[in-house]
Design an enzyme around this catalytic site. Structure first.
Site, PDB file in Angstrom:
ATOM      1  N   TYR A 286      54.599  37.894  39.627  1.00  0.00           N
ATOM      2  CA  TYR A 286      54.134  39.282  39.530  1.00  0.00           C
ATOM      3  C   TYR A 286      54.083  39.858  40.936  1.00  0.00           C
ATOM      4  CZ  TYR A 286      51.001  43.280  38.753  1.00  0.00           C
ATOM      5  OH  TYR A 286      50.442  44.540  38.711  1.00  0.00           O
TER       6      TYR A 286
ATOM      7  N   ASP B  78      56.172  37.284  48.732  1.00  0.00           N
ATOM      8  CA  ASP B  78      54.994  38.021  48.294  1.00  0.00           C
ATOM      9  C   ASP B  78      53.812  37.070  48.422  1.00  0.00           C
ATOM     10  OD1 ASP B  78      52.891  39.181  46.994  1.00  0.00           O
ATOM     11  OD2 ASP B  78      54.068  39.910  45.292  1.00  0.00           O
TER      12      ASP B  78
ATOM     13  N   LYS C 293      44.890  41.571  49.155  1.00  0.00           N
ATOM     14  CA  LYS C 293      43.692  40.791  48.823  1.00  0.00           C
ATOM     15  C   LYS C 293      42.901  40.331  50.053  1.00  0.00           C
ATOM     16  CE  LYS C 293      45.742  39.628  44.387  1.00  0.00           C
ATOM     17  NZ  LYS C 293      45.085  40.046  43.173  1.00  0.00           N
TER      18      LYS C 293
HETATM   19  N1  PMP Z   1      51.704  40.591  44.355  1.00  0.00           N
HETATM   20  C1  PMP Z   1      50.981  39.564  43.883  1.00  0.00           C
HETATM   21  C2  PMP Z   1      51.469  38.174  44.107  1.00  0.00           C
HETATM   22  C3  PMP Z   1      49.778  39.800  43.225  1.00  0.00           C
HETATM   23  O1  PMP Z   1      49.073  38.766  42.749  1.00  0.00           O
HETATM   24  C4  PMP Z   1      49.340  41.128  43.056  1.00  0.00           C
HETATM   25  C5  PMP Z   1      48.033  41.448  42.347  1.00  0.00           C
HETATM   26  N2  PMP Z   1      47.514  40.509  41.533  1.00  0.00           N
HETATM   27  C6  PMP Z   1      50.126  42.162  43.562  1.00  0.00           C
HETATM   28  C7  PMP Z   1      51.298  41.854  44.216  1.00  0.00           C
HETATM   29  C8  PMP Z   1      49.697  43.576  43.442  1.00  0.00           C
HETATM   30  O2  PMP Z   1      48.577  43.809  44.224  1.00  0.00           O
HETATM   31  P1  PMP Z   1      47.580  45.022  43.904  1.00  0.00           P
HETATM   32  O3  PMP Z   1      46.913  44.696  42.606  1.00  0.00           O
HETATM   33  O4  PMP Z   1      46.653  45.051  45.083  1.00  0.00           O
HETATM   34  O5  PMP Z   1      48.424  46.247  43.825  1.00  0.00           O
END
Ligand code: PMP
Length: 421
Positions: A141, A236, A264
């Site tokens: 994701y 990511d 995060k």
């Molecule tokens: N990339 C990864 C690996 C994530 O886990 C997340 C959120 N869980 C995101 C991108 C998106 O981040 P945000 O919810 O801060 O937009």
């Protein structure tokens, strides 16, 4: 006020009663807990019931809820103004710290979420390579940018189809989807489309469809193929960054991506993301170059303060402790009959199945069992992420007392779980 009555009102305000979908408890059933306040590894809901938190706001809180040093840094920053819309010294301090911990980052830009970081990194890769197509992996994701809400089309190395209404088919046509741990699929995708691919993006520690830990050789092969084809490799590390090692998965696997997306932990609980990497690639970013990217609240001073206070406390000893700790918590999970708990650096995936490395291998029955477990543990005062596809997060605040509480809850639910299955 009861959680139930709050949720009833929330349903009249928000789709599904929530500000983000997985909070709605649709997967596990029941009423979402309304958090009233939180400290360390614990939160108290609006009914004044206390829970041990194993979701931890989905990752930012590696120091635990309301860490006093983070709160103090935020309070100090707040006194000086909430937002400037102009450069401020705290951006430099956080950038310095990030580059110290993740030295492959030569230049970066702050944004306000992980989604924005990924969306921007993809645009930069496209602008740099002057190519349109990108490759992602099923089960990873990357936030909700249109290009990433795509699943595999039919057939090997074909472009994808949208996984969300509202994503134009034409966008999905630009995203190629390959399975994790599929060496042949990866080779085939690059053999057929390598010269068209602007970027390949991966969660190097895939943690959004459970914890699908990859063989280092798979990541190495991806790195090599990207280099060979002039494709920008984007890690990511929104979850893994500053968590699985000071320099994230890039350090753990000794592999430098060309670009990285963070989120995060770098905000310490405030809305922060960042993308960055090779200086020659980042040179295309506006105002230096032709790739437009901007944000009213980017580099927000209060958020920078929270991020910096968090990263400054992440010493090598902390990582050692977290790793040891997650081993013990995983053992505690595995006291539940039939449950396995793969784990890495404070991420733990409780699943009634073992040896899963790719998204399509998760058995629906294992998720149904998780749903039972979620409810039983919640009744015992333990809050797991409300979906079997999500990983549990622990923090430095998850100490002996918390583990004791968890082990007692596990003892109690194990019998009930066996009876329900
Ligand atoms: N990339 C990864 C690996 C994530 O886990 C997340 C959120 N869980 C995101 C991108 C998106 O981040 P945000 O919810 O801060 O937009």
């Amino acid at each position: 006020m009861s959680n139930e009555s709050l949720f009833q009102e929330a349903l009249s305000h928000f789709p599904g009663g929530v500000s983000s979908p997985v909070r709605a408890f649709k997967a596990v059933g029941g009423t979402p807990k309304f958090f009233a306040r939180a400290f360390g590894a614990w939160f108290v809901d609006e009914e004044e019931k206390q829970f041990l938190d194993l979701c931890m706001s989905w990752g930012p809180l590696i120091l635990g809820h309301a860490h006093p040093d983070v709160l103090a840094a935020v309070q100090e920053a707040v006194q000086e103004g909430l937002t400037f819309g102009a450069p401020s010294r705290r951006e430099l301090a956080l950038a310095r710290r990030i580059k110290l911990m993740a030295p492959f980052v030569e230049k970066l830009r702050f944004v306000s979420s992980g989604t924005e970081a990924v969306m921007s990194a993809l645009r930069v890769a496209r602008g740099f390579t002057k190519r349109d197509r990108v490759l992602k992996f099923a089960g990873c994701y990357h936030g909700h940018a249109d290009a990433m809400l795509v699943k595999a089309g039919s057939g090997l190395a074909t472009f994808g189809v949208p996984t969300s209404a509202g994503v134009p088919k034409a966008y999905a046509d630009l995203t190629l989807v390959v399975n994790l741990d599929d060496f042949d699929g990866l080779e085939a995708a690059f053999a057929k489309h390598g010269s068209e691919l602007a970027a390949a993006i991966i969660e190097p520690v895939p943690a959004n469809n459970g914890l699908l830990l990859q063989e280092p050789a798979f990541l190495q092969r991806l790195r090599d193929l990207c280099t060979q084809h002039g494709t920008v490799l984007i890690f990511d590390e929104v979850i893994s960054g500053f968590r699985v090692a000071p320099g994230g998965a890039a350090e753990l696997y000794n592999l430098a991506p060309d670009l990285v997306a963070f989120g995060k932990i770098i905000g310490g609980g405030m809305p922060v993301g960042a993308f960055g990497g090779r200086a020659d690639i980042m040179r295309v970013v506006s105002p230096d170059g032709p790739v437009y990217q901007a944000g009213t609240l980017s580099g927000n001073p209060v958020a920078m303060a929270a991020g910096l206070a968090t990263l400054e406390r992440l010493t090598p000893e902390v990582y050692k402790r977290l790793e040891q700790c997650s081993r013990r918590w995983a053992q505690a999970f595995e006291a539940i009959p039939g449950l396995r708990a793969p784990h890495l650096g404070s991420l733990i995936w409780p699943l009634f199945q073992s040896g899963v490395r790719r998204a399509d291998r998760v058995k629906p029955g294992a998720i149904t069992q998780f749903n039972h477990l979620h409810k039983l543990l919640l009744d015992e005062g333990v809050y797991l992420p409300p979906s079997g596809y999500e990983v549990a997060f622990i923090s430095i605040a998850h100490g002996e007392e918390e583990l004791w509480h968890f082990e007692r809850a596990v003892e109690k639910v194990s019998a009930g779980l066996a009876a329900m299955v």
